[in-house]
Design a protein around this motif. Structure first.
Motif, PDB file in Angstrom:
ATOM      1  N   THR A 217       0.790  -1.244   0.000  1.00 27.50           N
ATOM      2  CA  THR A 217       0.000   0.000   0.000  1.00 27.50           C
ATOM      3  C   THR A 217       0.816   1.285   0.000  1.00 27.50           C
ATOM      4  OG1 THR A 217      -0.139   0.018   2.429  1.00 27.50           O
ATOM      5  CG2 THR A 217      -1.901  -1.126   1.246  1.00 27.50           C
ATOM      6  N   CYS A 218       2.046   1.253   0.486  1.00 26.70           N
ATOM      7  CA  CYS A 218       2.793   2.525   0.611  1.00 26.70           C
ATOM      8  C   CYS A 218       4.280   2.351   0.346  1.00 26.70           C
ATOM      9  CB  CYS A 218       2.552   3.152   1.989  1.00 26.70           C
ATOM     10  SG  CYS A 218       2.796   2.004   3.382  1.00 26.70           S
ATOM     11  N   PRO A 219       4.656   1.986  -0.891  1.00 26.66           N
ATOM     12  CA  PRO A 219       6.090   1.809  -1.194  1.00 26.66           C
ATOM     13  C   PRO A 219       6.908   3.088  -1.049  1.00 26.66           C
ATOM     14  CG  PRO A 219       4.756   1.725  -3.206  1.00 26.66           C
ATOM     15  CD  PRO A 219       3.805   1.690  -2.061  1.00 26.66           C
ATOM     16  N   THR A 237      23.523  -4.785   8.814  1.00 26.79           N
ATOM     17  CA  THR A 237      23.219  -6.184   8.498  1.00 26.79           C
ATOM     18  C   THR A 237      21.929  -6.328   7.688  1.00 26.79           C
ATOM     19  OG1 THR A 237      22.150  -6.386  10.667  1.00 26.79           O
ATOM     20  CG2 THR A 237      24.428  -7.144  10.488  1.00 26.79           C
ATOM     21  N   VAL A 238      21.046  -5.334   7.761  1.00 32.40           N
ATOM     22  CA  VAL A 238      19.774  -5.427   7.028  1.00 32.40           C
ATOM     23  C   VAL A 238      19.881  -4.822   5.627  1.00 32.40           C
ATOM     24  CG1 VAL A 238      18.443  -5.340   9.170  1.00 32.40           C
ATOM     25  CG2 VAL A 238      18.867  -3.221   7.923  1.00 32.40           C
ATOM     26  N   LEU A 239      21.074  -4.355   5.271  1.00 34.92           N
ATOM     27  CA  LEU A 239      21.253  -3.655   4.007  1.00 34.92           C
ATOM     28  C   LEU A 239      20.914  -4.533   2.807  1.00 34.92           C
ATOM     29  CD1 LEU A 239      22.125  -0.933   2.839  1.00 34.92           C
ATOM     30  CD2 LEU A 239      24.475  -1.782   2.793  1.00 34.92           C
ATOM     31  N   SER A 240      21.393  -5.777   2.821  1.00 31.27           N
ATOM     32  CA  SER A 240      21.138  -6.675   1.686  1.00 31.27           C
ATOM     33  C   SER A 240      19.649  -6.960   1.522  1.00 31.27           C
ATOM     34  CB  SER A 240      21.904  -7.981   1.867  1.00 31.27           C
ATOM     35  OG  SER A 240      21.541  -8.616   3.083  1.00 31.27           O
ATOM     36  N   GLN A 241      18.943  -7.107   2.650  1.00 31.49           N
ATOM     37  CA  GLN A 241      17.493  -7.345   2.592  1.00 31.49           C
ATOM     38  C   GLN A 241      16.764  -6.122   2.040  1.00 31.49           C
ATOM     39  OE1 GLN A 241      15.807  -8.432   6.371  1.00 31.49           O
ATOM     40  NE2 GLN A 241      13.731  -8.663   5.556  1.00 31.49           N
ATOM     41  N   LEU A 242      17.200  -4.944   2.468  1.00 32.28           N
ATOM     42  CA  LEU A 242      16.583  -3.710   1.974  1.00 32.28           C
ATOM     43  C   LEU A 242      16.802  -3.538   0.476  1.00 32.28           C
ATOM     44  CD1 LEU A 242      15.177  -0.982   2.418  1.00 32.28           C
ATOM     45  CD2 LEU A 242      17.405  -0.026   3.039  1.00 32.28           C
ATOM     46  N   VAL A 243      18.008  -3.847   0.012  1.00 34.70           N
ATOM     47  CA  VAL A 243      18.315  -3.717  -1.421  1.00 34.70           C
ATOM     48  C   VAL A 243      17.414  -4.632  -2.245  1.00 34.70           C
ATOM     49  CG1 VAL A 243      20.087  -4.117  -3.180  1.00 34.70           C
ATOM     50  CG2 VAL A 243      20.681  -2.929  -1.071  1.00 34.70           C
ATOM     51  N   LYS A 244      17.144  -5.842  -1.736  1.00 36.13           N
ATOM     52  CA  LYS A 244      16.243  -6.772  -2.443  1.00 36.13           C
ATOM     53  C   LYS A 244      14.836  -6.192  -2.559  1.00 36.13           C
ATOM     54  CE  LYS A 244      18.642 -11.020  -1.092  1.00 36.13           C
ATOM     55  NZ  LYS A 244      18.582 -12.219  -0.216  1.00 36.13           N
ATOM     56  N   VAL A 245      14.363  -5.589  -1.456  1.00 33.80           N
ATOM     57  CA  VAL A 245      13.015  -4.989  -1.463  1.00 33.80           C
ATOM     58  C   VAL A 245      12.964  -3.820  -2.439  1.00 33.80           C
ATOM     59  CG1 VAL A 245      11.287  -3.782  -0.066  1.00 33.80           C
ATOM     60  CG2 VAL A 245      12.530  -5.712   0.897  1.00 33.80           C
TER      61      VAL A 245
END
Length: 403
Positions: A217-219, A237-245
């Motif tokens: 709903t709110c990208p 550590t969450v950088l790779s997950q954020l890049v995927k999103v």
């Protein structure tokens, strides 16, 4: 002339927006603005009438008298007597009065009396048994605390709302809508609280439901999540997950901040990252939530570029690096010296050759362990779920054969 003088006096008294005055001056649309002013006066008279009427409400009077007596309120709370049963017997408080207090709190909020609304909502939630209204009152209390800049209390109510949204018996669509509201309201807390950027990462990335809500709903919230990750050195550590999103949602939403990470960590396009970093500066300076962390963002973004570039190259020309960091050569050299000193990079500067020479960068052992075991919990649950399904299928088959 007298009519026009009266009109101008009314205009000033009602504090009409300067834009309307300029429109009247330049277009000389006197009658239209006069009609608008009459409408404002009628609305003002209605609101003032309601404001005078609330204290005279026969159901609300006992509660308002209690709220005005702080000593009595304190005594009742200490004796744990601030309850509907006790107050109805000894102070004439009725169910109709409690419901009227809810409406009164809403009126106070609508007229900008946030402190009064907050106090009324606190008392309403302590006395009411109506779960739906208590939930709505918690939303109102949360909004009032934000508008009064009471960030610690608002942060506590954020956690309460998060839990209630998941525990209430509401449809998935309603829950999705409420999560969306909570995400937007929470930005006020996260970007005004010293530890807020940890909170935004915990809520938006580490919670699958809220990450799915952002994607559904709110990208556009990815802008704030990306900024929080870039400015938070403890949450790399969450950088790779954020890049995927960001990659997944790039077809629906992108801006210079999300594109900066995409250029740097997906395409390894340093020229593109440099261009996006310039654009980020403009975006940050015009964003209500991010303007306060503009310098910190630019500093950390340059660090991201430097770290990524150093992983690829062993010998780096300082003048070229200064260009990629969007800095002049002297400032870039000082920045690199400080970075090597503070961040303990295995690197040295060759002043004669005007180069940065990198040592061998080995991956951190602990980080490798974290990365490799990150998905073990999910995989274990998946295996257990598959085993349960196969076991139940086998059991039904055995029962069928036995019959």
């Amino acid at each position: 002339m007298a009519q026009k003088t009266c009109f101008v006096r009314n205009l000033i008294f009602c504090q009409i927006h300067p834009w309307l005055i300029s429109q009247w001056v330049f277009t000389n649309n006197f009658m239209k603005l006069k009609q608008f002013l009459k409408t404002c006066w009628k609305k003002r008279a209605k609101v003032l009438g309601e404001l005078k009427g609330w204290p005279e409400n026969e159901h609300l009077k006992p509660l308002l008298a209690l709220m005005d007596d702080q000593e009595l309120l304190k005594s009742l709370r200490e004796r744990k007597a601030f309850s509907t049963h006790y107050l109805s017997q000894h102070h004439g408080v009725t169910a109709a009065g409690i419901n009227a207090l809810y409406d009164y709190a809403k009126f106070q909020f609508d007229t900008g009396n946030y402190s009064g609304a907050l106090e009324s909502l606190i008392h309403f939630r302590a006395l009411s048994d109506d779960q739906e209204k208590c939930f709505s009152a918690l939303w109102g209390k949360f909004a009032a605390e934000i508008l009064m800049h009471e960030w610690e209390k608002a942060s506590e109510d954020l956690s309460k709302l998060k839990d209630l949204i998941e525990s209430r018996n509401a449809s998935p669509l309603v829950q999705l809508q409420q999560r969306t509201w909570l995400i937007h309201w929470s930005l006020f807390i996260f970007f005004n609280n010293p530890n807020g950027r940890n909170g935004i990462i915990e809520l938006f990335i580490n919670s699958d439901k809220y990450l799915n809500t952002i994607q559904t709903t709110c990208p556009h919230i990815l802008r704030y999540l990306t900024s929080a990750v870039i400015t938070n050195k403890r949450k790399r550590t969450v950088l790779s997950q954020l890049v995927k999103v960001i990659q997944q949602e790039s077809y629906t939403y992108k801006d210079p901040i999300t594109e900066f990470l995409e250029c740097l960590y997906v395409h390894f396009d340093f020229e593109g990252a440099q261009q996006k970093l310039r654009e980020c500066e403009k975006v940050l300076s015009n964003d209500f939530f991010l303007v306060a962390c503009q310098d910190e963002f630019m500093e950390n973004a340059r660090l991201f570029i430097f770290e990524t570039y150093c992983r690829i190259h062993q010998c780096i020309d300082i003048s070229m690096l200064a260009q990629k960091l969007n800095m002049d050569q002297e400032a870039a050299e000082r920045w690199i010296v400080n970075l090597i000193r503070n961040a303990k990079f295995d690197a040295k500067i060759d002043s004669a050759a005007n180069q940065v020479i990198m040592g061998t960068l080995y991956p951190n052992v602990y980080q490798q362990v974290i990365e490799k075991t990150k998905g073990i919990k999910f995989r274990s649950k998946l295996v257990a779920s598959n085993l349960d399904k196969k076991t139940s299928t086998y059991s039904r088959g055995e029962e069928g054969r036995a019959k």
